[in-house]
Design an enzyme around this catalytic site. Structure first.
Site, mmCIF file in Angstrom:
data_model
loop_
_atom_site.group_PDB
_atom_site.id
_atom_site.type_symbol
_atom_site.label_atom_id
_atom_site.label_comp_id
_atom_site.label_asym_id
_atom_site.label_seq_id
_atom_site.Cartn_x
_atom_site.Cartn_y
_atom_site.Cartn_z
ATOM 1 N N GLU A 184 0.827 -1.227 0.000
ATOM 2 C CA GLU A 184 0.000 0.000 0.000
ATOM 3 C C GLU A 184 0.853 1.265 0.000
ATOM 4 O OE1 GLU A 184 -2.724 -0.387 3.328
ATOM 5 O OE2 GLU A 184 -4.171 -1.398 2.046
ATOM 6 N N GLU A 396 -5.445 -8.218 -1.283
ATOM 7 C CA GLU A 396 -6.106 -7.982 0.013
ATOM 8 C C GLU A 396 -7.553 -7.612 -0.220
ATOM 9 O OE1 GLU A 396 -4.683 -5.323 3.112
ATOM 10 O OE2 GLU A 396 -2.624 -5.840 2.560
HETATM 11 C C1 BG6 Z 1 -4.392 -2.986 4.782
HETATM 12 C C2 BG6 Z 1 -3.023 -3.384 5.278
HETATM 13 O O1 BG6 Z 1 -4.488 -1.620 4.826
HETATM 14 O O2 BG6 Z 1 -5.493 -3.327 5.536
HETATM 15 C C3 BG6 Z 1 -3.003 -4.485 6.305
HETATM 16 O O3 BG6 Z 1 -2.166 -3.697 4.211
HETATM 17 C C4 BG6 Z 1 -4.161 -4.298 7.250
HETATM 18 O O4 BG6 Z 1 -1.744 -4.489 6.926
HETATM 19 C C5 BG6 Z 1 -5.460 -4.397 6.467
HETATM 20 O O5 BG6 Z 1 -4.172 -5.142 8.346
HETATM 21 C C6 BG6 Z 1 -6.722 -4.313 7.293
HETATM 22 O O6 BG6 Z 1 -6.698 -3.190 8.123
HETATM 23 P P1 BG6 Z 1 -7.012 -3.323 9.676
HETATM 24 O O7 BG6 Z 1 -6.708 -2.002 10.226
HETATM 25 O O8 BG6 Z 1 -8.429 -3.695 9.741
HETATM 26 O O9 BG6 Z 1 -6.095 -4.383 10.168
#
Ligand code: BG6
Length: 498
Positions: A184, A396
């Site tokens: 990201e 993701e």
């Molecule tokens: C993304 C990141 O922004 O979202 C991860 O690459 C992160 O590292 C994921 O864990 C989910 O966000 P959160 O804050 O719900 O863990």
């Protein structure tokens, strides 16, 4: 006709900082996320102020640092990978921890125990025919670069980082085919601590305004200084990324390297041209990160943007050539939610380069207020295809929720199945639209520490981990209902989503 190609890389995604634990074992050093301490199950910790950092250092022995524990993958990796094998994963996204190899970041040669750990993990994955998908830097900066430098704002970080990147390509190129450079990368402009190790009030004595919210109300001159620092840091990350892509193309041609950005789809609040222009502007800004990394050059308009916003970048010597030679092979992205923007300045707040979103009345929210919108993913995938003409990997996506097992030890996460099903449907449609999608690795396939909240309570996994925010628990792994569902999805190559 099959909806997904036969070589589609189904899997799951994690990061070392949130998963591994064993932070101080076998000579490992500490990095910036190891200094973020827990403040409560719903309190975002993405920003670091001088006073917080001082406190983290002074009270290191007593504060709660969940990232240092992760879910102890360091000791459980065989068991965890066996579960991924049972799920039928074709790929597993993980990151290498810079400080497990180079504990302070300054060493000339890596720690052999750290080097061996990743050989062991890759061997274990290959045992189950799982392709590792490795993020080179997933929110990790050795702490010395925060304390002695100014995070990624300092160009001095580049040679140290390049030594690490070059080492991992040379060492693991025959075990890892798919690589991502920075996780990201656009987050450095939105959340400069997280993405770039930049302490928010480094240049000011910042009085936290009443009601300060991370994505809220920064004083204007501070926001400006911050924007400048963040874009300088971003420039240095672009350089480091392009340098390693070029190196890998020359020395490890069997590897494919992707960028990774957080896809932020935006709708105008109304059909008014002013709102439409705001949405267009923000969309261009979101795609700018791919323009540089996949297109190999800064787009013309960004220099005008920098002028307008008084952002003065110190351009790295020879940067145009470096970026041109370092364009990635594929695009990868995280996608969780879409947003609505308005041209009305009274109803929008900007911090750095991040716009606060408005509620979309047509979309449901997750329990953390993230608006669920699979259609935006389909639209964006089509846009990315037309703009970059490169394969796309969705590395993701997922739904975070508070979860506890019932009396029988079961977690009935039908809400997660519904979320993932709708997004897989959207991906299938995008493929039908002609988008070349390489794979799908939902986030936090096994519960891990939340990045924004630095807590265990926000969970994404198909596999539950019995650990709480304070680190209590057995660390036993339990299959949630979504485990069997995802196993079936993979076994049928996405044909059966019921
Ligand atoms: C993304 C990141 O922004 O979202 C991860 O690459 C992160 O590292 C994921 O864990 C989910 O966000 P959160 O804050 O719900 O863990």
């Amino acid at each position: 006709m099959a909806r997904f190609p036969s070589n589609f890389l189904w899997g799951g995604a994690t990061s070392a900082a949130q998963l591994e634990g064993g932070r101080c074992e076998d000579g490992k050093g500490l990095s910036h996320l190891d200094y973020v301490y827990y403040r409560g199950p719903k309190i975002p910790c993405n920003f670091m102020l001088k006073k917080d950092f001082k406190k983290a250092k002074a009270e290191e022995a007593t504060l709660n640092f969940p990232n240092r524990r992760g879910i102890d993958f360091y000791h459980h990796y065989k068991e965890d990978i066996a579960l991924f094998g049972e799920l039928g994963f074709k790929s597993f996204r993980m990151s290498i921890s810079w400080t497990r190899l180079f504990p302070t970041g300054l060493e000339e040669t890596p720690d052999p125990k750290g080097v061996q750990f990743y050989h062991d993990v890759f061997a274990e994955l290959h045992k189950y025919n799982i392709e590792p998908l490795v993020t080179m830097i997933h929110y990790e900066l050795p702490i010395i670069f925060v304390e002695k430098y100014d995070g990624w704002v300092s160009k001095e970080v580049i040679p140290h980082c390049f030594r690490y990147l070059k080492f991992i390509i040379d060492e693991y190129k025959n075990e890892v085919k798919y690589w991502l450079t920075f996780n990201e990368i656009n987050m450095v402009t939105a959340v400069p601590w997280l993405g770039g190790g930049i302490i928010l009030d480094r240049y000011d004595d910042f009085e936290v305004p009443k009601g300060f919210r991370p994505f809220g109300n920064l004083p204007a001159d501070m926001a400006k200084r911050w924007d400048n620092a963040a874009h300088q840091a971003l420039h240095h990350q672009f350089i480091a990324s392009a340098m390693i892509v070029k190196y890998a193309h020359e020395h490890a041609p069997q590897c494919l390297i992707g960028n990774m950005f957080n896809l932020h789809h935006l709708y105008p609040e109304t059909p008014s041209p002013a709102d439409a222009y705001r949405a267009h502007e923000e969309t261009e800004f979101n795609l700018f990160f791919c323009d540089v990394m996949a297109g190999g050059a800064y787009p013309a308009w960004i220099k005008t943007y920098y002028k307008r916003h008084n952002i003065n970048i110190e351009w790295y010597e020879g940067y145009e050539e470096i970026l041109k030679d370092g364009a990635v092979d594929f695009i990868s992205l995280s996608y969780y939610l879409s947003s609505v923007v308005t041209a009305d300045p009274a109803r929008q707040e900007r911090i750095g380069s991040f716009i606060r979103m408005l509620k979309n009345p047509y979309l449901p929210d997750s329990e953390f207020g993230w608006q669920v919108d699979p259609t935006a993913l389909r639209i964006s995938l089509n846009e990315l295809r037309d703009r970059f003409h490169k394969p796309i990997f969705i590395v993701e996506n997922g739904l975070g929720a508070f979860e506890t097992p019932d009396e029988e030890g079961k977690i009935h996460d039908d809400y997660r199945v519904a979320y993932l099903r709708s997004h897989i449907e959207a991906i299938a449609l995008a493929i039908e639209d002609g988008v070349d999608v390489m794979g799908y690795t939902p986030w936090g396939c096994i519960d891990l520490v939340s990045c924004s909240l630095v807590s265990m309570s926000k969970r994404y996994g198909f596999i539950y981990v019995d650990a709480d925010d304070e680190g209590n628990g057995t660390y036993k792994r339990l299959k949630k209902d979504s485990f069997d569902w995802y196993k079936k999805v993979i076994a049928t190559n996405g044909e059966d989503l019921t």
